[in-house]
Design a protein around this motif. Structure first.
Motif, PDB file in Angstrom:
ATOM      1  N   LEU A  30     -81.052  94.959  26.223  1.00 11.67           N
ATOM      2  CA  LEU A  30     -80.249  93.765  26.451  1.00 11.67           C
ATOM      3  C   LEU A  30     -78.821  94.127  26.859  1.00 11.67           C
ATOM      4  CD1 LEU A  30     -81.313  91.449  23.484  1.00 11.67           C
ATOM      5  CD2 LEU A  30     -81.867  91.164  25.893  1.00 11.67           C
ATOM      6  N   GLY A  31     -78.263  95.127  26.193  1.00 13.83           N
ATOM      7  CA  GLY A  31     -76.893  95.514  26.483  1.00 13.83           C
ATOM      8  C   GLY A  31     -76.715  96.095  27.867  1.00 13.83           C
ATOM      9  N   LEU A  32     -77.619  96.954  28.260  1.00 16.66           N
ATOM     10  CA  LEU A  32     -77.519  97.534  29.594  1.00 16.66           C
ATOM     11  C   LEU A  32     -77.687  96.465  30.674  1.00 16.66           C
ATOM     12  CD1 LEU A  32     -79.484 100.893  29.109  1.00 16.66           C
ATOM     13  CD2 LEU A  32     -76.998 100.531  29.160  1.00 16.66           C
ATOM     14  N   GLY A  33     -78.604  95.513  30.439  1.00 11.75           N
ATOM     15  CA  GLY A  33     -78.764  94.419  31.394  1.00 11.75           C
ATOM     16  C   GLY A  33     -77.521  93.551  31.475  1.00 11.75           C
ATOM     17  N   ALA A  34     -76.945  93.223  30.297  1.00  8.04           N
ATOM     18  CA  ALA A  34     -75.724  92.422  30.291  1.00  8.04           C
ATOM     19  C   ALA A  34     -74.572  93.155  30.952  1.00  8.04           C
ATOM     20  CB  ALA A  34     -75.365  92.059  28.853  1.00  8.04           C
ATOM     21  N   ALA A  35     -74.441  94.459  30.705  1.00 12.76           N
ATOM     22  CA  ALA A  35     -73.365  95.238  31.321  1.00 12.76           C
ATOM     23  C   ALA A  35     -73.477  95.228  32.842  1.00 12.76           C
ATOM     24  CB  ALA A  35     -73.403  96.670  30.792  1.00 12.76           C
ATOM     25  N   ALA A  36     -74.716  95.336  33.352  1.00 11.41           N
ATOM     26  CA  ALA A  36     -74.908  95.308  34.811  1.00 11.41           C
ATOM     27  C   ALA A  36     -74.534  93.952  35.385  1.00 11.41           C
ATOM     28  CB  ALA A  36     -76.358  95.653  35.136  1.00 11.41           C
ATOM     29  N   THR A  84     -73.150  98.976  23.245  1.00  6.37           N
ATOM     30  CA  THR A  84     -74.611  99.089  23.222  1.00  6.37           C
ATOM     31  C   THR A  84     -75.045 100.508  22.886  1.00  6.37           C
ATOM     32  OG1 THR A  84     -74.862  97.305  24.835  1.00  6.37           O
ATOM     33  CG2 THR A  84     -76.690  98.856  24.609  1.00  6.37           C
ATOM     34  N   LEU A  85     -74.406 101.474  23.497  1.00  4.67           N
ATOM     35  CA  LEU A  85     -74.755 102.867  23.226  1.00  4.67           C
ATOM     36  C   LEU A  85     -74.397 103.250  21.791  1.00  4.67           C
ATOM     37  CD1 LEU A  85     -73.640 104.525  26.595  1.00  4.67           C
ATOM     38  CD2 LEU A  85     -75.975 104.038  25.836  1.00  4.67           C
ATOM     39  N   THR A  86     -73.253 102.770  21.306  1.00  2.00           N
ATOM     40  CA  THR A  86     -72.875 103.046  19.919  1.00  2.00           C
ATOM     41  C   THR A  86     -73.882 102.436  18.957  1.00  2.00           C
ATOM     42  OG1 THR A  86     -70.526 103.058  20.541  1.00  2.00           O
ATOM     43  CG2 THR A  86     -71.039 102.818  18.209  1.00  2.00           C
ATOM     44  N   THR A  87     -74.301 101.213  19.244  1.00  2.00           N
ATOM     45  CA  THR A  87     -75.302 100.559  18.403  1.00  2.00           C
ATOM     46  C   THR A  87     -76.591 101.370  18.363  1.00  2.00           C
ATOM     47  OG1 THR A  87     -74.394  98.358  18.835  1.00  2.00           O
ATOM     48  CG2 THR A  87     -76.701  98.473  18.131  1.00  2.00           C
ATOM     49  N   PHE A  88     -77.019 101.837  19.522  1.00  2.00           N
ATOM     50  CA  PHE A  88     -78.248 102.637  19.572  1.00  2.00           C
ATOM     51  C   PHE A  88     -78.114 103.900  18.728  1.00  2.00           C
ATOM     52  CE2 PHE A  88     -80.912 105.987  21.332  1.00  2.00           C
ATOM     53  CZ  PHE A  88     -82.143 105.360  21.402  1.00  2.00           C
ATOM     54  N   LEU A  89     -76.979 104.578  18.846  1.00  2.00           N
ATOM     55  CA  LEU A  89     -76.798 105.833  18.118  1.00  2.00           C
ATOM     56  C   LEU A  89     -76.686 105.604  16.614  1.00  2.00           C
ATOM     57  CD1 LEU A  89     -74.290 107.612  20.548  1.00  2.00           C
ATOM     58  CD2 LEU A  89     -76.717 108.108  20.227  1.00  2.00           C
ATOM     59  N   VAL A  90     -76.006 104.534  16.212  1.00  2.00           N
ATOM     60  CA  VAL A  90     -75.889 104.245  14.780  1.00  2.00           C
ATOM     61  C   VAL A  90     -77.255 103.891  14.200  1.00  2.00           C
ATOM     62  CG1 VAL A  90     -74.894 102.700  13.056  1.00  2.00           C
ATOM     63  CG2 VAL A  90     -73.479 103.541  14.929  1.00  2.00           C
ATOM     64  N   SER A 100     -84.316  97.218  21.654  1.00  2.00           N
ATOM     65  CA  SER A 100     -84.055  95.892  22.216  1.00  2.00           C
ATOM     66  C   SER A 100     -82.565  95.697  22.481  1.00  2.00           C
ATOM     67  CB  SER A 100     -84.583  94.807  21.277  1.00  2.00           C
ATOM     68  OG  SER A 100     -83.943  94.872  20.007  1.00  2.00           O
ATOM     69  N   SER A 101     -81.707  96.160  21.550  1.00  2.00           N
ATOM     70  CA  SER A 101     -80.262  96.052  21.764  1.00  2.00           C
ATOM     71  C   SER A 101     -79.830  96.865  22.971  1.00  2.00           C
ATOM     72  CB  SER A 101     -79.513  96.529  20.514  1.00  2.00           C
ATOM     73  OG  SER A 101     -79.801  95.715  19.399  1.00  2.00           O
ATOM     74  N   LEU A 102     -80.433  98.033  23.139  1.00  2.00           N
ATOM     75  CA  LEU A 102     -80.085  98.877  24.279  1.00  2.00           C
ATOM     76  C   LEU A 102     -80.464  98.218  25.597  1.00  2.00           C
ATOM     77  CD1 LEU A 102     -79.031 101.639  25.253  1.00  2.00           C
ATOM     78  CD2 LEU A 102     -81.384 102.493  25.046  1.00  2.00           C
ATOM     79  N   VAL A 148     -74.993  88.549  22.332  1.00  2.00           N
ATOM     80  CA  VAL A 148     -76.188  88.841  21.542  1.00  2.00           C
ATOM     81  C   VAL A 148     -76.437  90.339  21.502  1.00  2.00           C
ATOM     82  CG1 VAL A 148     -78.699  88.586  21.462  1.00  2.00           C
ATOM     83  CG2 VAL A 148     -77.252  86.601  21.961  1.00  2.00           C
ATOM     84  N   ALA A 149     -76.297  90.997  22.661  1.00  2.00           N
ATOM     85  CA  ALA A 149     -76.557  92.435  22.727  1.00  2.00           C
ATOM     86  C   ALA A 149     -75.567  93.229  21.890  1.00  2.00           C
ATOM     87  CB  ALA A 149     -76.510  92.903  24.178  1.00  2.00           C
ATOM     88  N   THR A 150     -74.278  92.857  21.950  1.00  2.00           N
ATOM     89  CA  THR A 150     -73.258  93.648  21.254  1.00  2.00           C
ATOM     90  C   THR A 150     -73.209  93.365  19.754  1.00  2.00           C
ATOM     91  OG1 THR A 150     -71.618  91.951  21.847  1.00  2.00           O
ATOM     92  CG2 THR A 150     -71.787  93.891  23.282  1.00  2.00           C
ATOM     93  N   LEU A 151     -73.603  92.167  19.344  1.00  2.00           N
ATOM     94  CA  LEU A 151     -73.510  91.814  17.925  1.00  2.00           C
ATOM     95  C   LEU A 151     -74.841  91.901  17.192  1.00  2.00           C
ATOM     96  CD1 LEU A 151     -71.073  88.756  18.038  1.00  2.00           C
ATOM     97  CD2 LEU A 151     -70.542  91.148  17.588  1.00  2.00           C
ATOM     98  N   SER A 152     -75.930  92.154  17.905  1.00  2.00           N
ATOM     99  CA  SER A 152     -77.238  92.178  17.247  1.00  2.00           C
ATOM    100  C   SER A 152     -77.345  93.303  16.230  1.00  2.00           C
ATOM    101  CB  SER A 152     -78.352  92.300  18.287  1.00  2.00           C
ATOM    102  OG  SER A 152     -78.207  93.489  19.054  1.00  2.00           O
TER     103      SER A 152
END
Length: 615
Positions: free
Chosen positions: A424-430, A400-406, A420-422, A452-456
């Motif tokens: 969703l990803g942080l929520g899924a990770a928790a 999720t963090l990599t997606t945000f930075l890219v 939105s990816s960030l 969805v969060a990791t592949l979006s």
């Protein structure tokens, strides 16, 4: 740890395949159908894509000699600067279907679909159909994969052959099979015929996995690997031997070399020169020292970085989970094979000082997808254990963090997506931290949310890549469709045709001029550089000599040879009036351009300088 590290034997894998859930075959069919739609849809939008290779495919469609050697024109003046296996497929397609953008590009798309299918088959042997489907989807949704499976550079064939090598290695490890490990060596050897020494970067990982895990004695393991090495040498070396022994006067010049030698091309320009930057004839020269951050820089990140940290984490998790398993554990062996592929290739790409382009990173995509798919499914099965749940959560978070930075590097493109990816990803990770304590229905919903969060991000960027036309010598993944044609190589230094790396479409008047009485000449025209020559050749469908090869720095032909061709009436026109001067390699192209300009009157046709060499 013992309960978390149960090995998956070959017998268990076979029995599970016989009793697959009903959803497996429809899911696989859906994956391949979606991949086909992604890679084949609107394939003509990129036109000739890389005109350099399209012209060679055109030449191979007309001349068997040009097909075999990979010549850039049907009169066989000079070859492309690679071994030509990828061109064989495109040339055969042109012979069957005729010359068109579709006939040149469709073999690449089919190679992409086959790569997804074969990666699925390879991963499922070790980790089951769920992991195979996940790995296949991740490969299909890697932006640089969508770029290269819709383009005509040699990388598509290379990727498929390397996956075939991984598949054969896994089959060999299962039972210590000498036949399968030899097939693995042959697949990698044929990969050499697509893109030369780059294919060999996977060999350390494959060899280490086999020598550590094959269920036969140590002596037999080394003996089998020796057989595989022989297979590599034979499957790669037969072509080198044929070309080296073929009389130079009856074949095209070996492009990319300074001595008309395929061995020089293999070890120099396309070999160690790529590592050191000492590539004689290159226009760029050595780059500054690389670093691990290169793959996350603005040029390469959009193509490959999305799942790269997760793949490294998955590699570590798989090794840790199988640490106390028997020596022959197949999961650990597969992790070593894929991990060796990933680490060696990534390390070379990160630190090499020679020519490197962003699309090279497609060679990382299968290893990234395989490791991530295997690691995610293994950790998901063990999610009741806090450590496994923590690792799974960490993988989602780092992705999720990599997606945000890219996406932040492309801040003007779909800015909502990174946020939105960030979230969703942080929520899924928790939620994944406690996934083992949730009900089956809720935990499945969490898994879907994590996917969805990791592949979006990578999925959206892949769709944008496929929806964008790409052309030129150096395509880039993403929504901009940018191909390298300016910067240090740019400039209008040759009669309106742009840089040596760029191409344009000649005007109708010039095309008619080239076609007029073209059958009376071996080459209807000559010009400096392979890309400009390709533009004229594809437009007029006549042989055009690429003086100096790709960079205009090969001594092919020399000034004396060119003058002899002119005296013999073999070349009708010369196009352009100057050439790129290089700090290394031959300056014969410049000498030829200067001699023509001093000897023959110039005329301008469609803003291009034209010299009639028959006057």
């Amino acid at each position: 740890m013992t309960t978390m590290a149960r090995p998956v034997s070959a017998d268990r894998t076979t029995s599970r395949r016989a009793g697959d859930p009903r959803w497996v075959r429809p899911a696989l069919a859906g994956l391949l159908a979606a991949t086909a739609a992604l890679y084949l849809w609107n394939l003509n939008a990129s036109g000739w894509a890389n005109a350099f290779y399209s012209a060679a495919a055109q030449a191979g469609g007309e001349s068997w000699k040009a097909l075999f050697f990979g010549a850039t024109d049907p009169s066989n003046a000079i070859t492309v600067d690679k071994t030509p296996a990828a061109l064989w497929l495109m040339s055969l397609s042109v012979r069957i279907f005729g010359l068109s953008s579709w006939s040149v590009l469709v073999p690449e798309a089919l190679l992409g679909i086959a790569s997804v299918a074969l990666l699925y088959a390879t991963v499922r042997r070790v980790s089951g159909p769920g992991a195979g489907l996940l790995a296949g989807a991740m490969l299909a949704l890697t932006p640089v994969a969508a770029l290269m499976f819709r383009f005509n550079n040699p990388d598509a064939l290379l990727v498929l052959l390397l996956i075939a090598g991984a598949y054969a290695t896994i089959r060999a490890i299962e039972k210590g099979s000498p036949q399968w490990i030899v097939l693995a060596g042959a697949a990698v050897g044929f990969g050499f015929l697509a893109k030369m020494l780059q294919a060999f970067l996977v060999l350390p990982g494959f060899a280490l996995a086999y020598v550590l895990a094959a269920p036969v004695s140590l002596g037999k393991r080394f003996l089998h690997l020796l057989g595989a090495l022989v297979a590599v040498v034979v499957s790669a070396g037969w072509y080198l031997a044929v070309v080296a022994l073929w009389p130079a006067a009856s074949r095209p010049y070996i492009g990319g070399s300074q001595t008309n030698s395929i061995l020089e091309l293999t070890l120099g320009y396309n070999g160690f020169g790529r590592i050191t930057g000492d590539e004689v004839g290159s226009l760029g020269g050595a780059q500054s020292s690389g670093s691990w951050a290169r793959l996350f820089g603005t040029e390469m990140a959009g193509g490959i970085a999305w799942l790269l940290p997760a793949a490294v984490l998955a590699l570590g998790a798989l090794i840790w989970l199988t640490w106390r398993s028997p020596r022959t554990d197949l999961t650990r062996a597969a992790a070593i094979a894929w991990g060796g592929w990933l680490l060696v290739t990534a390390g070379v790409f990160s630190y090499m000082s020679g020519i490197i382009h962003p699309y090279y990173t497609v060679a990382l995509a299968p290893a990234v997808a395989a490791l991530t798919g295997m690691g995610a499914t293994r950790l998901w099965r063990l999610r009741v254990h806090p450590v496994a749940a923590g690792l799974l959560s960490s993988g989602v978070m780092v992705t999720t963090l990599t997606t945000f930075l890219v996406l932040n590097q492309k801040s003007d493109w779909q800015p909502w997506l990174r946020y939105s990816s960030l979230l969703l990803g942080l929520g899924a990770a928790a939620l994944l931290v406690v996934a083992g304590q949730l009900s089956r229905t809720v935990s499945r919903a969490v898994a879907v949310l994590a996917l969805v969060a990791t592949l979006s991000g990578t999925g959206a960027y892949t769709m944008a890549t496929a929806a964008t036309a790409h052309s030129g010598a150096i395509p880039a993944a993403g929504p901009n469709g940018s191909a390298f044609g300016g910067g240090m190589f740019g400039g209008n230094f040759r009669g309106g045709m742009g840089s040596l790396l760029g191409t344009t479409t000649p005007g109708e008047t010039l095309v008619s001029l080239l076609r007029n009485d073209s059958s009376a000449y071996q080459w209807a025209a000559a010009t400096v550089g392979s890309n400009p020559a390709a533009s004229y050749q594809l437009a007029a469908d006549v042989p055009v000599m690429a003086v100096g090869g790709f960079n205009g720095t090969d001594p092919a032909p020399t000034l004396a040879q060119f003058q002899e061709y002119v005296r013999a009436g073999k070349i009708h026109y010369f196009l352009g009036d100057s050439a790129m001067r290089s700090t290394s390699g031959s300056d014969d192209a410049q000498q030829i351009a200067d001699w023509v300009a001093q000897t023959y009157p110039a005329m301008t046709v469609d803003r291009t300088t034209v010299y009639d060499l028959t006057r």
